[in-house]
Motif scaffolding. Structure first.
Motif, mmCIF file in Angstrom:
data_model
loop_
_atom_site.group_PDB
_atom_site.id
_atom_site.type_symbol
_atom_site.label_atom_id
_atom_site.label_comp_id
_atom_site.label_asym_id
_atom_site.label_seq_id
_atom_site.Cartn_x
_atom_site.Cartn_y
_atom_site.Cartn_z
ATOM 1 N N GLU A 51 39.180 38.658 28.212
ATOM 2 C CA GLU A 51 38.572 38.156 29.741
ATOM 3 C C GLU A 51 38.751 39.673 30.981
ATOM 4 O O GLU A 51 39.055 40.211 30.672
ATOM 5 N N THR A 52 37.517 39.331 32.122
ATOM 6 C CA THR A 52 37.703 40.707 32.533
ATOM 7 C C THR A 52 39.416 40.888 33.368
ATOM 8 O O THR A 52 39.194 39.828 33.934
ATOM 9 N N ALA A 53 40.110 41.786 33.488
ATOM 10 C CA ALA A 53 40.968 41.987 33.348
ATOM 11 C C ALA A 53 41.001 42.154 35.391
ATOM 12 O O ALA A 53 39.576 42.711 35.462
ATOM 13 N N ARG A 54 40.965 41.607 36.322
ATOM 14 C CA ARG A 54 41.527 41.709 37.655
ATOM 15 C C ARG A 54 42.542 43.480 37.830
ATOM 16 O O ARG A 54 43.445 43.358 36.691
ATOM 17 N N PRO A 55 41.863 44.408 39.339
ATOM 18 C CA PRO A 55 42.508 45.076 38.846
ATOM 19 C C PRO A 55 43.887 44.994 39.489
ATOM 20 O O PRO A 55 43.851 44.084 40.345
ATOM 21 N N LYS A 56 44.712 45.879 38.694
ATOM 22 C CA LYS A 56 45.802 45.402 39.652
ATOM 23 C C LYS A 56 45.795 45.807 41.234
ATOM 24 O O LYS A 56 45.981 47.377 41.267
ATOM 25 N N ARG A 57 46.495 44.989 41.729
ATOM 26 C CA ARG A 57 47.407 45.319 42.831
ATOM 27 C C ARG A 57 48.578 46.227 42.991
ATOM 28 O O ARG A 57 49.624 46.324 42.193
ATOM 29 N N PRO A 58 48.316 48.260 44.116
ATOM 30 C CA PRO A 58 49.448 48.243 44.148
ATOM 31 C C PRO A 58 50.755 47.449 44.565
ATOM 32 O O PRO A 58 50.537 46.949 45.160
ATOM 33 N N THR A 59 51.917 48.456 43.638
ATOM 34 C CA THR A 59 52.804 47.163 44.103
ATOM 35 C C THR A 59 53.816 48.037 45.045
ATOM 36 O O THR A 59 53.627 49.546 45.700
#
Length: 102
Positions: A89-97
C-alpha cells in the motif's frame, strides 16, 4: 468406471505433481500443493471431457489426455498464484512528532 481406472486416475496426478515439483523446485509444502492441484485438475478435466464427449488419449473409461492437460494448467496457475506477492500500500507520510519542551 472400474477400480483400475480410479487407481490410474489417482496415481497419474501424483506423478504429474511430483514431476512438476522436480522441474520447478520449492519447499516441501509446494509438493503437496502441486499434487493437490494436479489431482483436482485431472478430475475436473476428466469430468469436462466426459460431459462434452471429447476423446483424446482415452484409456478405458478414463480421459487421460484432457485430464493431463487440465492438471498441467491447474499446476501452472497454482504455481503462478503461489509466487504472487500482494502489492504494498502507498505509505502515508509520517507526521513529525511533536516534542514537548518544558
Amino acid at each position: 468406471m472400474t477400480i483400475q481406472a480410479v487407481l490410474l486416475g489417482i496415481i497419474a496426478p501424483i506423478f504429474f505433481g511430483a514431476v512438476f515439483h522436480l522441474w520447478r523446485g520449492g519447499a516441501t509444502w509446494r509438493l503437496g500443493l502441486y499434487i493437490a492441484l494436479a489431482m483436482v485438475g485431472f478430475w475436473v478435466g476428466h469430468l469436462v471431457g466426459t460431459r462434452l464427449g471429447w476423446e483424446f488419449l482415452k484409456v478405458g473409461s478414463l480421459q487421460m489426455g484432457i485430464g493431463t492437460i487440465s492438471a498441467i494448467l491447474f499446476m501452472l496457475l497454482g504455481h503462478w498464484l503461489s509466487f504472487k506477492q500482494p502489492e504494498a500500500e502507498t505509505a502515508r507520510p509520517k507526521r513529525p512528532t511533536r516534542s514537548v519542551r518544558r
